[in-house]
Design a protein around this motif. Structure first.
Motif, PDB file in Angstrom:
ATOM      1  N   ASP A 119       0.798  -1.225   0.100  1.00 14.51           N
ATOM      2  CA  ASP A 119       0.025   0.043  -0.002  1.00 14.51           C
ATOM      3  C   ASP A 119       0.833   1.301  -0.071  1.00 14.51           C
ATOM      4  OD1 ASP A 119      -2.427  -0.894  -0.255  1.00 14.51           O
ATOM      5  OD2 ASP A 119      -3.085  -0.707   1.699  1.00 14.51           O
ATOM      6  N   VAL A 120       1.763   1.396   0.955  1.00 12.14           N
ATOM      7  CA  VAL A 120       2.552   2.531   1.204  1.00 12.14           C
ATOM      8  C   VAL A 120       3.959   2.241   1.111  1.00 12.14           C
ATOM      9  CG1 VAL A 120       3.055   4.754   2.518  1.00 12.14           C
ATOM     10  CG2 VAL A 120       0.866   3.727   2.355  1.00 12.14           C
ATOM     11  N   LEU A 121       4.971   2.893   0.067  1.00 11.60           N
ATOM     12  CA  LEU A 121       6.250   2.594   0.417  1.00 11.60           C
ATOM     13  C   LEU A 121       6.751   4.148   0.515  1.00 11.60           C
ATOM     14  CD1 LEU A 121       8.689   0.974  -0.521  1.00 11.60           C
ATOM     15  CD2 LEU A 121       8.431   1.677  -2.785  1.00 11.60           C
ATOM     16  N   ASP A 122       7.567   4.123   1.803  1.00  7.02           N
ATOM     17  CA  ASP A 122       7.820   5.257   2.475  1.00  7.02           C
ATOM     18  C   ASP A 122       9.305   5.524   1.996  1.00  7.02           C
ATOM     19  OD1 ASP A 122       8.554   7.563   4.084  1.00  7.02           O
ATOM     20  OD2 ASP A 122       8.418   6.691   5.793  1.00  7.02           O
ATOM     21  N   LEU A 123       9.369   6.466   0.845  1.00  5.65           N
ATOM     22  CA  LEU A 123      10.760   6.632   0.336  1.00  5.65           C
ATOM     23  C   LEU A 123      11.658   7.711   1.347  1.00  5.65           C
ATOM     24  CD1 LEU A 123      10.047   6.913  -3.345  1.00  5.65           C
ATOM     25  CD2 LEU A 123      10.918   5.001  -2.137  1.00  5.65           C
ATOM     26  N   LYS A 124      10.959   8.001   2.291  1.00  8.96           N
ATOM     27  CA  LYS A 124      11.696   8.952   3.308  1.00  8.96           C
ATOM     28  C   LYS A 124      12.421   8.335   4.293  1.00  8.96           C
ATOM     29  CE  LYS A 124       9.034  13.332   2.980  1.00  8.96           C
ATOM     30  NZ  LYS A 124       8.531  14.167   3.572  1.00  8.96           N
ATOM     31  N   SER A 125      12.163   6.824   4.405  1.00  7.73           N
ATOM     32  CA  SER A 125      12.721   5.891   5.620  1.00  7.73           C
ATOM     33  C   SER A 125      13.903   5.269   4.784  1.00  7.73           C
ATOM     34  CB  SER A 125      11.836   4.882   6.088  1.00  7.73           C
ATOM     35  OG  SER A 125      11.165   4.060   5.088  1.00  7.73           O
ATOM     36  N   GLY A 126      15.226   4.916   5.649  1.00  9.79           N
ATOM     37  CA  GLY A 126      15.998   4.056   4.953  1.00  9.79           C
ATOM     38  C   GLY A 126      15.418   2.714   4.529  1.00  9.79           C
ATOM     39  N   GLU A 127      14.623   2.107   5.194  1.00 14.63           N
ATOM     40  CA  GLU A 127      14.071   0.769   5.062  1.00 14.63           C
ATOM     41  C   GLU A 127      13.253   0.979   3.576  1.00 14.63           C
ATOM     42  OE1 GLU A 127      11.050  -2.618   6.093  1.00 14.63           O
ATOM     43  OE2 GLU A 127      11.637  -1.177   7.660  1.00 14.63           O
ATOM     44  N   GLY A 128      12.430   1.938   3.453  1.00 13.12           N
ATOM     45  CA  GLY A 128      11.583   2.311   2.117  1.00 13.12           C
ATOM     46  C   GLY A 128      12.524   2.471   1.047  1.00 13.12           C
ATOM     47  N   PHE A 130      15.453   1.308   0.693  1.00 13.99           N
ATOM     48  CA  PHE A 130      16.367   0.176   0.424  1.00 13.99           C
ATOM     49  C   PHE A 130      15.630  -0.863  -0.458  1.00 13.99           C
ATOM     50  CE2 PHE A 130      16.628  -4.173   1.822  1.00 13.99           C
ATOM     51  CZ  PHE A 130      18.012  -4.555   1.327  1.00 13.99           C
ATOM     52  N   LEU A 131      14.135  -0.846   0.022  1.00 13.46           N
ATOM     53  CA  LEU A 131      13.333  -1.824  -0.567  1.00 13.46           C
ATOM     54  C   LEU A 131      12.965  -1.374  -2.113  1.00 13.46           C
ATOM     55  CD1 LEU A 131      10.530  -2.444   2.155  1.00 13.46           C
ATOM     56  CD2 LEU A 131      12.218  -4.184   1.383  1.00 13.46           C
ATOM     57  N   ALA A 132      12.802  -0.059  -2.206  1.00 11.78           N
ATOM     58  CA  ALA A 132      12.700   0.432  -3.666  1.00 11.78           C
ATOM     59  C   ALA A 132      13.967   0.362  -4.493  1.00 11.78           C
ATOM     60  CB  ALA A 132      12.452   1.925  -3.520  1.00 11.78           C
ATOM     61  N   ARG A 133      15.285   0.511  -3.944  1.00  6.95           N
ATOM     62  CA  ARG A 133      16.281   0.195  -4.753  1.00  6.95           C
ATOM     63  C   ARG A 133      16.410  -1.363  -5.066  1.00  6.95           C
ATOM     64  NH1 ARG A 133      19.123   4.573  -1.113  1.00  6.95           N
ATOM     65  NH2 ARG A 133      18.983   6.537  -2.372  1.00  6.95           N
ATOM     66  N   VAL A 134      16.263  -2.013  -4.072  1.00  2.65           N
ATOM     67  CA  VAL A 134      16.228  -3.561  -4.519  1.00  2.65           C
ATOM     68  C   VAL A 134      15.097  -3.952  -5.482  1.00  2.65           C
ATOM     69  CG1 VAL A 134      16.006  -5.984  -3.634  1.00  2.65           C
ATOM     70  CG2 VAL A 134      17.184  -4.142  -2.356  1.00  2.65           C
ATOM     71  N   ALA A 135      13.920  -3.467  -5.540  1.00  2.00           N
ATOM     72  CA  ALA A 135      13.113  -3.931  -6.498  1.00  2.00           C
ATOM     73  C   ALA A 135      13.154  -3.570  -7.617  1.00  2.00           C
ATOM     74  CB  ALA A 135      11.444  -3.295  -5.975  1.00  2.00           C
ATOM     75  N   THR A 136      13.908  -2.094  -7.887  1.00  2.00           N
ATOM     76  CA  THR A 136      14.511  -1.483  -9.008  1.00  2.00           C
ATOM     77  C   THR A 136      15.506  -2.258  -9.636  1.00  2.00           C
ATOM     78  OG1 THR A 136      13.446   0.704  -8.324  1.00  2.00           O
ATOM     79  CG2 THR A 136      15.347   0.789 -10.097  1.00  2.00           C
ATOM     80  N   ALA A 137      16.289  -2.630  -9.114  1.00  2.00           N
ATOM     81  CA  ALA A 137      17.645  -3.363  -9.389  1.00  2.00           C
ATOM     82  C   ALA A 137      17.167  -4.791 -10.089  1.00  2.00           C
ATOM     83  CB  ALA A 137      18.428  -3.731  -8.251  1.00  2.00           C
ATOM     84  N   VAL A 138      16.015  -5.448  -9.341  1.00  2.00           N
ATOM     85  CA  VAL A 138      15.471  -6.724  -9.898  1.00  2.00           C
ATOM     86  C   VAL A 138      14.755  -6.283 -11.244  1.00  2.00           C
ATOM     87  CG1 VAL A 138      13.586  -8.371  -9.939  1.00  2.00           C
ATOM     88  CG2 VAL A 138      15.128  -7.725  -7.766  1.00  2.00           C
ATOM     89  N   ALA A 139      14.147  -5.232 -11.297  1.00  2.00           N
ATOM     90  CA  ALA A 139      13.444  -4.636 -12.783  1.00  2.00           C
ATOM     91  C   ALA A 139      14.584  -4.569 -13.770  1.00  2.00           C
ATOM     92  CB  ALA A 139      12.589  -3.444 -12.428  1.00  2.00           C
ATOM     93  N   THR A 140      15.692  -3.755 -13.287  1.00  2.00           N
ATOM     94  CA  THR A 140      16.614  -3.439 -14.453  1.00  2.00           C
ATOM     95  C   THR A 140      17.212  -4.718 -14.910  1.00  2.00           C
ATOM     96  OG1 THR A 140      17.402  -1.470 -13.220  1.00  2.00           O
ATOM     97  CG2 THR A 140      18.680  -2.400 -14.416  1.00  2.00           C
ATOM     98  N   HIS A 141      17.367  -5.810 -13.904  1.00  2.00           N
ATOM     99  CA  HIS A 141      17.781  -7.315 -14.405  1.00  2.00           C
ATOM    100  C   HIS A 141      16.868  -7.678 -15.506  1.00  2.00           C
ATOM    101  CE1 HIS A 141      19.585 -11.078 -14.369  1.00  2.00           C
ATOM    102  NE2 HIS A 141      18.309 -11.507 -13.966  1.00  2.00           N
TER     103      HIS A 141
END
Length: 167
Positions: A119-128, A130-141
């Motif tokens: 529902d919510v991806l908090d891009l202001k938090s370190g965890e958010g 991190f999760l966004a960057r990992v998901a994007t790395a998978v999409a890039t792959h």
């Protein structure tokens, strides 16, 4: 976070849809994605009839690096507090630069992201972030894998067999 508290942090919602294929090689149409995303908007307290929907028609690949819909979305994000709703994060971000631009918009302009899977991806938090960057790395792959030429399995097997025999 309840819907009213969530909505009060954003002035409006914008839905971003792009047709793509998942790992099972099935596609969900832009219209199907929009319906699900508008449902998310309603759940978050937005009036679905007032939500902008951006439909990306450009392929997400290195052969088509510019996505006019994504650029339009970034322009909206830089104008103020919006909630971006996408079917999945990998339909929104396909390269590391994409997520970094959204993280910057979150930090500077209060942009929020919601998806059908989270529902919510908090891009202001370190965890958010991190999760966004990992998901994007998978999409890039995935983009890079899709762009690879088909491998002739017989030639590949012979090449590997030859290398092991040479040792």
């Amino acid at each position: 976070m309840n819907a009213e508290a969530y909505k009060s942090n954003s002035e409006r919602a914008v839905v971003y849809v792009r047709t793509g294929r998942d790992g099972a090689n099935t596609a969900q149409t832009a219209a199907e994605q929009a319906i699900e995303c508008l449902s998310i908007c309603t759940r978050l307290g937005f009036d679905a009839s007032k939500v902008d929907v951006i439909e990306e028609n450009a392929a997400a690949s290195r052969a088509h690096p510019t996505r006019p819909g994504f650029q339009s979305l970034l322009s909206m994000a830089r104008q103020g507090r919006i909630t971006i709703v996408a079917w999945h994060l990998d339909h929104l971000t396909r390269a590391p630069d994409d997520i970094e631009l959204l993280i910057s918009a979150a930090e500077t302009h209060g942009v929020r992201i919601a998806t059908s899977s989270q529902d919510v991806l908090d891009l202001k938090s370190g965890e958010g972030r991190f999760l966004a960057r990992v998901a994007t790395a998978v999409a890039t792959h995935e983009v890079e894998t899709i762009e690879l030429p088909p491998v002739n399995s017989n030639v590949e097997s012979e090449r590997w067999a030859g290398e092991s025999d040479a040792r």
